[in-house]
Design a protein around this motif. Structure first.
Motif, PDB file in Angstrom:
ATOM      1  N   ALA A  10       0.833  -1.210   0.000  1.00 36.15           N
ATOM      2  CA  ALA A  10       0.000   0.000   0.000  1.00 36.15           C
ATOM      3  C   ALA A  10       0.862   1.253   0.000  1.00 36.15           C
ATOM      4  O   ALA A  10       0.534   2.249  -0.651  1.00 36.15           O
ATOM      5  CB  ALA A  10      -0.936  -0.003   1.214  1.00 36.15           C
TER       6      ALA A  10
ATOM      7  N   ALA B 163       0.759   4.031  -2.920  1.00 37.01           N
ATOM      8  CA  ALA B 163       0.337   5.388  -2.561  1.00 37.01           C
ATOM      9  C   ALA B 163       1.497   6.382  -2.528  1.00 37.01           C
ATOM     10  O   ALA B 163       1.267   7.584  -2.451  1.00 37.01           O
ATOM     11  CB  ALA B 163      -0.354   5.371  -1.196  1.00 37.01           C
TER      12      ALA B 163
ATOM     13  N   ASP C 100      -0.519   9.568  -2.167  1.00 36.55           N
ATOM     14  CA  ASP C 100      -1.924   9.394  -2.531  1.00 36.55           C
ATOM     15  C   ASP C 100      -2.710   8.902  -1.317  1.00 36.55           C
ATOM     16  O   ASP C 100      -2.135   8.441  -0.328  1.00 36.55           O
ATOM     17  CB  ASP C 100      -2.057   8.376  -3.674  1.00 36.55           C
TER      18      ASP C 100
ATOM     19  N   THR D 152      -4.940   6.284   0.741  1.00 41.37           N
ATOM     20  CA  THR D 152      -4.884   4.830   0.794  1.00 41.37           C
ATOM     21  C   THR D 152      -5.796   4.279   1.888  1.00 41.37           C
ATOM     22  O   THR D 152      -5.477   4.378   3.076  1.00 41.37           O
ATOM     23  CB  THR D 152      -3.438   4.325   0.978  1.00 41.37           C
TER      24      THR D 152
ATOM     25  N   THR E 236      -5.698  12.535   3.744  1.00 41.69           N
ATOM     26  CA  THR E 236      -6.950  12.223   3.052  1.00 41.69           C
ATOM     27  C   THR E 236      -8.007  13.299   3.265  1.00 41.69           C
ATOM     28  O   THR E 236      -8.653  13.740   2.319  1.00 41.69           O
ATOM     29  CB  THR E 236      -7.492  10.847   3.531  1.00 41.69           C
TER      30      THR E 236
END
Length: 198
Positions: free
Chosen positions: A11, A15, A85, A87, A145
């Motif tokens: 992950a 990401a 990014d 995740t 996020t």
């Protein structure tokens, strides 16, 4: 820990999250430390003070292997403004580690007291460190996020690197690892003169 490490690394790579990759590497180190403890209590090493000392040092060295990579990559990410990014897998993994790792760490530290093994207690402290890191990781991933706070990811990476150095130094010296003497291992070591015994 194998599943935790594999998921975190995968992950983290997908990401571009240095904190998540660092967390995955920490999980791999924890798994290797568990193998060292199994080695420590196999065969003639069960009552060996020399094997205990060697295992304690091997557990400590692993912390030192983690710190440089995560520290350098975190600084590069901060300096370059590299954004990780989002995740979901990383967020769920961090949450699961916050729940599971303290239970595992506490159980290992109790066993360490019964066995009289500072190395085992140090390995249990790795699990507790993993839980703390998972909490910091969760803050970083959620901050990125929800609020676009991309800098939290490399900041958590720097925290992981700093804690790895601290824990490595303490494990190397046997600090914070006061335990009873293993049966047949001779006189008590002076490691319990240090402050911070848990």
């Amino acid at each position: 820990m194998t599943v935790e490490g594999a998921v975190a690394l995968a992950a983290g790579i997908v990401a571009g999250s240095i904190a998540l990759v660092g967390f995955g590497l920490d999980s791999a180190i924890e798994g290797f430390a568990s193998v060292i403890i199994i080695w420590r209590f196999t065969g003639h090493r069960i009552h060996s003070a020399a094997a205990e000392d060697r295992a304690q040092k091997l557990v400590a060295v692993q912390f030192f292997l983690l710190a440089p990579y995560v520290g350098v990559e975190s600084v590069r990410a901060l300096a370059g403004g590299r954004h990780a990014d989002h995740t979901l897998a990383g967020i769920l993994l961090a949450w699961g580690s916050i729940v599971a790792m303290p239970m595992l760490g506490i159980a290992k530290q109790r066993i360490a007291e019964q066995l009289g093994s500072a190395a085992t207690k140090g390995e249990g402290r790795q699990n507790m460190l993993c839980a703390y890191l998972a909490g910091a990781l969760l803050v970083g991933l959620l901050g990125n996020t929800w609020f676009g706070a991309w800098w939290l990811d490399p900041a958590v990476g720097l925290l992981i690197a700093a804690l790895a150095v601290k824990e490595g130094r303490e494990a190397w010296r046997g600090e914070g690892c006061c335990v009873a003497v293993p049966p047949g291992a001779g006189p008590a070591p002076d490691t319990c003169d240090h402050a911070g015994c848990a």
